[in-house]
Design an enzyme around this catalytic site. Sequence first.
Site, PDB file in Angstrom:
ATOM      1  N   SER A  61       0.819  -1.215   0.000  1.00 59.64           N
ATOM      2  CA  SER A  61       0.000   0.000   0.000  1.00 59.64           C
ATOM      3  C   SER A  61       0.851   1.263   0.000  1.00 59.64           C
ATOM      4  O   SER A  61       2.000   1.266   0.446  1.00 59.64           O
ATOM      5  CB  SER A  61      -0.920   0.011   1.222  1.00 59.64           C
TER       6      SER A  61
HETATM    7  N1  SAH Z   1      -1.121  -5.024   4.007  1.00 60.45           N
HETATM    8  C1  SAH Z   1      -0.364  -4.936   2.768  1.00 60.45           C
HETATM    9  C2  SAH Z   1      -1.239  -4.714   1.566  1.00 60.45           C
HETATM   10  C3  SAH Z   1      -1.591  -6.016   0.994  1.00 60.45           C
HETATM   11  S1  SAH Z   1      -2.475  -5.953  -0.515  1.00 60.45           S
HETATM   12  C4  SAH Z   1       0.750  -3.924   2.911  1.00 60.45           C
HETATM   13  O1  SAH Z   1       1.342  -3.904   3.956  1.00 60.45           O
HETATM   14  O2  SAH Z   1       1.055  -3.187   1.987  1.00 60.45           O
HETATM   15  C5  SAH Z   1      -3.901  -6.879  -0.038  1.00 60.45           C
HETATM   16  C6  SAH Z   1      -3.690  -8.319   0.298  1.00 60.45           C
HETATM   17  O3  SAH Z   1      -4.950  -8.854   0.637  1.00 60.45           O
HETATM   18  C7  SAH Z   1      -3.143  -9.194  -0.837  1.00 60.45           C
HETATM   19  O4  SAH Z   1      -1.963  -9.806  -0.429  1.00 60.45           O
HETATM   20  C8  SAH Z   1      -4.258 -10.209  -1.074  1.00 60.45           C
HETATM   21  O5  SAH Z   1      -3.785 -11.498  -1.401  1.00 60.45           O
HETATM   22  C9  SAH Z   1      -4.962 -10.220   0.268  1.00 60.45           C
HETATM   23  N2  SAH Z   1      -6.338 -10.700   0.263  1.00 60.45           N
HETATM   24  C10 SAH Z   1      -7.295 -10.535  -0.680  1.00 60.45           C
HETATM   25  N3  SAH Z   1      -8.443 -11.144  -0.306  1.00 60.45           N
HETATM   26  C11 SAH Z   1      -8.205 -11.722   0.899  1.00 60.45           C
HETATM   27  C12 SAH Z   1      -8.984 -12.510   1.799  1.00 60.45           C
HETATM   28  N4  SAH Z   1     -10.261 -12.853   1.533  1.00 60.45           N
HETATM   29  N5  SAH Z   1      -8.401 -12.936   2.945  1.00 60.45           N
HETATM   30  C13 SAH Z   1      -7.117 -12.612   3.238  1.00 60.45           C
HETATM   31  N6  SAH Z   1      -6.327 -11.884   2.432  1.00 60.45           N
HETATM   32  C14 SAH Z   1      -6.867 -11.434   1.273  1.00 60.45           C
END
Ligand code: SAH
Length: 220
Positions: free
Chosen positions: A65
């Site tokens: 992010s």
């Molecule tokens: N927190 C991260 C951003 C991750 S992007 C950071 O530090 O930058 C969002 C993440 O959510 C992705 O890795 C994706 O695989 C995950 N995701 C999507 N749907 C999900 C679900 N139902 N359960 C858990 N993770 C999920």
Amino acid sequence: MLFARNYKTLRRKMVRNQVEARGIHNPKVLAVMRKVERHLFVKPQYLNVAYQDGALPIDCDQTISQPYIVALMTDLLELTPTSRVLEIGTGCGYQAAVLAELVGDVYSVEIIPGLVESAKARLEALNYRNIHLKLEDGYYGWEEHAPYDAVLVAAAPTDVPECLIQQLKPGGRLVIPVGGSEQNLLLIRKGLQTDEDSIHSLETTEIIPVRFVPMTGGLN
Ligand code: SAH
């Protein structure tokens, strides 16, 4: 590849120009954004842009992010050193590390196996002992460690998952992007009082338009 002191300078600039300039003044949040080394969470080819003002690609078509969004969501949760926090969407683990600097325990759920493994290795190497990871569909939260003082969702569902509300303590806060092609970041506060039907009141505030990867799994 830059020297550690150069990255430190870039982090200070990032906090000043991207976070403080947009109105975040919580000293604890600013300090943690200056401390956590975002460049250790990005792919080698993005090292030189690790502190720029945007999201970056990670493995499996996911993203790390934007720094401002990480700071904003962290700030909205009003964390204390004893808070127990649930994160949905670990990705590379950057947001989890930011949270772990501020609270007691972070429980983070990720749905893609490869990302759980790499985040686990990275966070262990960085010595974060209060981050607990799980491979699971986070639409359903992580019941075992509920209730949480705060829940942070890093992938956008089309509706707020009921389980995440249920796993929030009374008075707790949920920060979540909701929508499809157009998303809004919502802050949902669970009321302290229960009514006769013992249903908690919810106070929802729209924060800003955002663009997160879609939440998979669940009802999506
Ligand atoms: N927190 C991260 C951003 C991750 S992007 C950071 O530090 O930058 C969002 C993440 O959510 C992705 O890795 C994706 O695989 C995950 N995701 C999507 N749907 C999900 C679900 N139902 N359960 C858990 N993770 C999920």
